[in-house]
Design a protein around this motif. Structure first.
Motif, PDB file in Angstrom:
ATOM      1  N   GLY A   1       0.792  -1.223   0.000  1.00 28.69           N
ATOM      2  CA  GLY A   1       0.000   0.000   0.000  1.00 28.69           C
ATOM      3  C   GLY A   1       0.820   1.266   0.000  1.00 28.69           C
ATOM      4  O   GLY A   1       0.380   2.301  -0.493  1.00 28.69           O
ATOM      5  N   MET A   2       2.051   1.191   0.544  1.00 28.01           N
ATOM      6  CA  MET A   2       2.827   2.419   0.697  1.00 28.01           C
ATOM      7  C   MET A   2       4.305   2.246   0.319  1.00 28.01           C
ATOM      8  O   MET A   2       4.838   3.011  -0.476  1.00 28.01           O
ATOM      9  N   GLU A   3       4.987   1.270   0.887  1.00 35.61           N
ATOM     10  CA  GLU A   3       6.439   1.173   0.737  1.00 35.61           C
ATOM     11  C   GLU A   3       6.869   0.819  -0.682  1.00 35.61           C
ATOM     12  O   GLU A   3       7.762   1.468  -1.247  1.00 35.61           O
ATOM     13  N   HIS A   4       6.264  -0.199  -1.268  1.00 38.34           N
ATOM     14  CA  HIS A   4       6.660  -0.677  -2.595  1.00 38.34           C
ATOM     15  C   HIS A   4       6.502   0.425  -3.647  1.00 38.34           C
ATOM     16  O   HIS A   4       7.445   0.718  -4.380  1.00 38.34           O
ATOM     17  N   ILE A   5       5.354   1.038  -3.689  1.00 36.12           N
ATOM     18  CA  ILE A   5       5.111   2.053  -4.726  1.00 36.12           C
ATOM     19  C   ILE A   5       6.002   3.278  -4.523  1.00 36.12           C
ATOM     20  O   ILE A   5       6.503   3.859  -5.485  1.00 36.12           O
ATOM     21  N   THR A   6       6.245   3.654  -3.271  1.00 32.35           N
ATOM     22  CA  THR A   6       7.092   4.819  -3.008  1.00 32.35           C
ATOM     23  C   THR A   6       8.526   4.567  -3.452  1.00 32.35           C
ATOM     24  O   THR A   6       9.130   5.399  -4.154  1.00 32.35           O
TER      25      THR A   6
ATOM     26  N   LEU B   1      15.923  -3.030  -6.264  1.00 32.99           N
ATOM     27  CA  LEU B   1      16.216  -4.354  -5.700  1.00 32.99           C
ATOM     28  C   LEU B   1      15.771  -4.472  -4.240  1.00 32.99           C
ATOM     29  O   LEU B   1      15.323  -5.534  -3.807  1.00 32.99           O
ATOM     30  N   SER B   2      15.884  -3.379  -3.503  1.00 30.74           N
ATOM     31  CA  SER B   2      15.498  -3.413  -2.092  1.00 30.74           C
ATOM     32  C   SER B   2      13.986  -3.477  -1.904  1.00 30.74           C
ATOM     33  O   SER B   2      13.518  -3.817  -0.817  1.00 30.74           O
ATOM     34  N   SER B   3      13.227  -3.174  -2.937  1.00 37.78           N
ATOM     35  CA  SER B   3      11.777  -3.087  -2.796  1.00 37.78           C
ATOM     36  C   SER B   3      11.001  -4.110  -3.611  1.00 37.78           C
ATOM     37  O   SER B   3       9.780  -4.036  -3.687  1.00 37.78           O
TER      38      SER B   3
END
Length: 154
Positions: free
Chosen positions: A89-94, A135-137
């Protein structure tokens, strides 16, 4: 429609990674080897940024039709305490937006450089930072935090 976009997003991530790795190989080889920036190098630069933009558009579409994100947006307080829901919801897209933005800026800056060495150096630095953030996400299958399969079927 959701399963198709999800499968495409999963597939295109491999194109993003392969094109970024190849672009970085050319960039570091050109920068450190004092090579001439050729038409092929420029095509790879442009194609890599285009594939990254395509992936971002697929991801953005997925974001707006995802049941996970829908839950996140409508149950924000509870969702913030659920790792997987918060991630998508937040981390991946950011983080992906930041990664794609860095690749886009690096591509545009490299295109405008006059010297071949500067073109390669600019590509190498900006694409490397973008790749590391991407890569981190990625929700890797081996990740203990968030895992998804390497390939999704249609």
């Amino acid at each position: 429609m959701y399963p198709i976009i999800l499968a495409l997003h999963s597939l295109v991530r491999w194109l993003v990674l392969i094109s970024l790795l190849y672009a970085l190989f050319l960039a570091y080889r050109g920068w450190l080897g004092q090579r001439t920036f050729t038409k092929h190098d420029d095509t790879v630069r442009h194609t890599t940024a285009t594939i990254a933009h395509l992936q971002f558009m697929l991801g953005l579409t997925l974001y707006f039709i995802s049941p996970i994100v829908n839950y996140f947006l409508h149950h924000f307080q509870e969702a913030m305490h659920e790792r997987q829901i918060r991630f998508f919801g937040m981390e991946h897209i950011t983080m992906m937006l930041i990664g794609i933005a860095l690749i886009s800026v690096g591509s545009a800056k490299a295109k405008r450089k006059a010297e071949d060495r500067d073109k390669f150096k600019t590509m190498a630095i900006w694409f490397t930072i973008g790749l590391l953030i991407i890569l981190s996400s990625i929700p890797w299958a081996f990740s203990p935090l968030i895992s998804r399969p390497y390939f999704r079927g249609f």
